[in-house]
Write a protein that holds these residues in place. Sequence first.
Motif, PDB file in Angstrom:
ATOM      1  N   TYR A  31       0.821  -1.217   0.000  1.00 28.81           N
ATOM      2  CA  TYR A  31       0.000   0.000   0.000  1.00 28.81           C
ATOM      3  C   TYR A  31       0.855   1.267   0.000  1.00 28.81           C
ATOM      4  CZ  TYR A  31      -4.249  -2.630   0.051  1.00 28.81           C
ATOM      5  OH  TYR A  31      -5.269  -3.459  -0.337  1.00 28.81           O
ATOM      6  N   ARG A  42     -12.519   4.091  -2.351  1.00 25.79           N
ATOM      7  CA  ARG A  42     -13.159   3.064  -1.517  1.00 25.79           C
ATOM      8  C   ARG A  42     -14.011   3.705  -0.415  1.00 25.79           C
ATOM      9  NH1 ARG A  42     -11.796  -1.616  -0.162  1.00 25.79           N
ATOM     10  NH2 ARG A  42     -13.895  -1.412   0.647  1.00 25.79           N
ATOM     11  N   GLY A  66      -7.146  -4.574   9.813  1.00 30.73           N
ATOM     12  CA  GLY A  66      -6.931  -4.299   8.386  1.00 30.73           C
ATOM     13  C   GLY A  66      -7.824  -3.142   7.995  1.00 30.73           C
ATOM     14  N   SER A  71     -13.239   2.500   6.125  1.00 29.72           N
ATOM     15  CA  SER A  71     -14.528   2.183   5.494  1.00 29.72           C
ATOM     16  C   SER A  71     -15.320   1.241   6.373  1.00 29.72           C
ATOM     17  CB  SER A  71     -14.303   1.469   4.159  1.00 29.72           C
ATOM     18  OG  SER A  71     -14.223   2.378   3.111  1.00 29.72           O
ATOM     19  N   MET A  88      -1.804   3.732   4.466  1.00 25.42           N
ATOM     20  CA  MET A  88      -3.239   3.598   4.691  1.00 25.42           C
ATOM     21  C   MET A  88      -3.667   4.311   5.972  1.00 25.42           C
ATOM     22  SD  MET A  88      -4.627   2.134   2.161  1.00 25.42           S
ATOM     23  CE  MET A  88      -6.022   1.050   2.359  1.00 25.42           C
ATOM     24  N   GLY A 102      -0.348  -2.479  13.618  1.00 26.82           N
ATOM     25  CA  GLY A 102      -0.302  -3.872  14.054  1.00 26.82           C
ATOM     26  C   GLY A 102      -0.798  -4.780  12.944  1.00 26.82           C
ATOM     27  N   THR A 103      -0.656  -6.082  13.154  1.00 24.90           N
ATOM     28  CA  THR A 103      -1.092  -7.049  12.146  1.00 24.90           C
ATOM     29  C   THR A 103      -2.061  -8.043  12.768  1.00 24.90           C
ATOM     30  OG1 THR A 103       0.782  -8.512  12.576  1.00 24.90           O
ATOM     31  CG2 THR A 103       1.074  -6.848  10.869  1.00 24.90           C
ATOM     32  N   ALA A 104      -2.868  -8.641  11.902  1.00 25.34           N
ATOM     33  CA  ALA A 104      -3.955  -9.502  12.363  1.00 25.34           C
ATOM     34  C   ALA A 104      -3.455 -10.698  13.156  1.00 25.34           C
ATOM     35  CB  ALA A 104      -4.752  -9.986  11.160  1.00 25.34           C
ATOM     36  N   THR A 120     -12.904  -5.907   6.979  1.00 24.07           N
ATOM     37  CA  THR A 120     -13.572  -5.797   5.679  1.00 24.07           C
ATOM     38  C   THR A 120     -12.558  -5.762   4.536  1.00 24.07           C
ATOM     39  OG1 THR A 120     -13.697  -3.354   5.818  1.00 24.07           O
ATOM     40  CG2 THR A 120     -15.563  -4.573   6.695  1.00 24.07           C
ATOM     41  N   VAL A 121     -12.786  -6.646   3.568  1.00 27.91           N
ATOM     42  CA  VAL A 121     -11.986  -6.716   2.336  1.00 27.91           C
ATOM     43  C   VAL A 121     -10.488  -6.728   2.663  1.00 27.91           C
ATOM     44  CG1 VAL A 121     -11.917  -5.909  -0.068  1.00 27.91           C
ATOM     45  CG2 VAL A 121     -13.837  -5.245   1.372  1.00 27.91           C
ATOM     46  N   GLN A 125      -5.582 -10.926   2.167  1.00 27.73           N
ATOM     47  CA  GLN A 125      -4.203 -10.446   2.076  1.00 27.73           C
ATOM     48  C   GLN A 125      -3.334 -10.955   3.230  1.00 27.73           C
ATOM     49  OE1 GLN A 125      -4.178  -6.186   1.643  1.00 27.73           O
ATOM     50  NE2 GLN A 125      -5.549  -6.227  -0.120  1.00 27.73           N
ATOM     51  N   PRO A 127      -1.044 -13.105   5.521  1.00 28.01           N
ATOM     52  CA  PRO A 127      -0.171 -14.257   5.266  1.00 28.01           C
ATOM     53  C   PRO A 127      -0.607 -15.506   6.031  1.00 28.01           C
ATOM     54  CG  PRO A 127       1.127 -12.331   5.914  1.00 28.01           C
ATOM     55  CD  PRO A 127      -0.319 -11.970   6.099  1.00 28.01           C
TER      56      PRO A 127
HETATM   57  C1  LIG Z   1      -8.348  -3.661   0.551  1.00 27.86           C
HETATM   58  S1  LIG Z   1      -7.792  -2.839   2.003  1.00 27.86           S
HETATM   59  C2  LIG Z   1      -9.302  -2.739   2.951  1.00 27.86           C
HETATM   60  C3  LIG Z   1      -9.279  -1.654   3.967  1.00 27.86           C
HETATM   61  C4  LIG Z   1     -10.611  -1.427   4.683  1.00 27.86           C
HETATM   62  N1  LIG Z   1     -10.885  -2.500   5.617  1.00 27.86           N
HETATM   63  C5  LIG Z   1     -11.722  -1.269   3.692  1.00 27.86           C
HETATM   64  O1  LIG Z   1     -12.676  -2.056   3.698  1.00 27.86           O
HETATM   65  O2  LIG Z   1     -11.660  -0.335   2.891  1.00 27.86           O
HETATM   66  C6  LIG Z   1      -6.916  -4.143   2.829  1.00 27.86           C
HETATM   67  C7  LIG Z   1      -6.223  -3.708   4.094  1.00 27.86           C
HETATM   68  O3  LIG Z   1      -5.735  -4.841   4.793  1.00 27.86           O
HETATM   69  C8  LIG Z   1      -4.497  -4.486   5.373  1.00 27.86           C
HETATM   70  N2  LIG Z   1      -3.723  -5.700   5.688  1.00 27.86           N
HETATM   71  C9  LIG Z   1      -3.025  -6.458   4.818  1.00 27.86           C
HETATM   72  N3  LIG Z   1      -2.397  -7.441   5.471  1.00 27.86           N
HETATM   73  C10 LIG Z   1      -2.712  -7.332   6.772  1.00 27.86           C
HETATM   74  C11 LIG Z   1      -2.372  -8.063   7.947  1.00 27.86           C
HETATM   75  N4  LIG Z   1      -1.562  -9.134   7.907  1.00 27.86           N
HETATM   76  N5  LIG Z   1      -2.880  -7.664   9.127  1.00 27.86           N
HETATM   77  C12 LIG Z   1      -3.707  -6.585   9.180  1.00 27.86           C
HETATM   78  N6  LIG Z   1      -4.064  -5.848   8.099  1.00 27.86           N
HETATM   79  C13 LIG Z   1      -3.574  -6.216   6.910  1.00 27.86           C
HETATM   80  C14 LIG Z   1      -3.857  -3.626   4.318  1.00 27.86           C
HETATM   81  O4  LIG Z   1      -2.774  -2.855   4.830  1.00 27.86           O
HETATM   82  C15 LIG Z   1      -5.023  -2.804   3.826  1.00 27.86           C
HETATM   83  O5  LIG Z   1      -5.182  -1.602   4.509  1.00 27.86           O
END
Ligand SMILES: C[S@@+](CC[C@H](N)C(=O)[O-])C[C@H]1O[C@@H](n2cnc3c(N)ncnc32)[C@H](O)[C@@H]1O
Length: 273
Positions: A31, A42, A66, A71, A88, A102-104, A120-121, A125, A127
Amino acid sequence: MPRHTGVVHGRARYGEAVPRFSDGSAGDADYGVIGAGYATIRQPDPRIEAVIWEALGDARTVIDVGAGAGSYEPRDRYVTAVEPSASMRAERPADRSPAIDGTADHLPFDDDSFDAAMATVTIHQWPDLEAGLAELRRVARGPVVLLTFTPEVPEDWWMPHYVPELFAVEAARMPGIDRIVAALGPSTTADIVPVPSDCIDGFGQAFYARPERTLDPEIRRAMSAWTFVEPEVAQRYTDTLTADLASGEWERTWGEFRSKAVFDVGLRLIVAR
Ligand SMILES: C[S@@+](CC[C@H](N)C(=O)[O-])C[C@H]1O[C@@H](n2cnc3c(N)ncnc32)[C@H](O)[C@@H]1O
């Protein structure tokens, strides 16, 4: 495939196990490259928003993982947003709470810290999908609410016909509903979210009745799958679609899509209670 080319900047923390791009992005898309302007495309659609907010029930505290630019975050509840990409986080409007880096797979919160969790969405992504979903389940007392796409797309739709490579990428990224249900437990439900033809949210599949909009590079940039197809494929798509729209070929073959009020592009609301 531009996977983690700017790699790890050494800021993984809180026990995270995932590699990061240079802006912190922790999924399969960078991103730092595609995030600029994302929030303008979006935008949340109120009809999709309504089903997500209903699924959150009476939760007063919600974690959004994420979270991106925010949104679909409810405005009448206390929202804690988690988002790994600095680009983002910078897209978040001033009326949204700042997001935590942080990460999921490793949420820095105690068990049962929130009334509900949402994502959401984004899950396609991650891992380690199962680790992320287990974390959502762990930190939420109540519902875990996901908005995601199925790997399968309708066969009789013009867009996969014009660019099968894009949907092959998505089919490989999107986890199947069975896998999500297996991770979240048997009480998990999955419902079709019909996409309205005038959908405000500019995810790529939303333009089934407005093909000319997908010729806009900004629209395509907000759909991360485009970063995984070769530039020549994108060029062939825009050249062919432009020509077919100009000649009337698109209208003759696919024109019925203009009059669809809603269409199932594979968007699903998944709720684990
Ligand atoms: C397509 S965007 C969607 C953002 C928002 N939730 C929406 O609906 O518009 C995907 C988001 O997931 C995040 N993301 C990707 N890998 C992630 C991870 N391992 N943990 C948390 N978030 C992650 C990305 O940085 C990005 O902001």
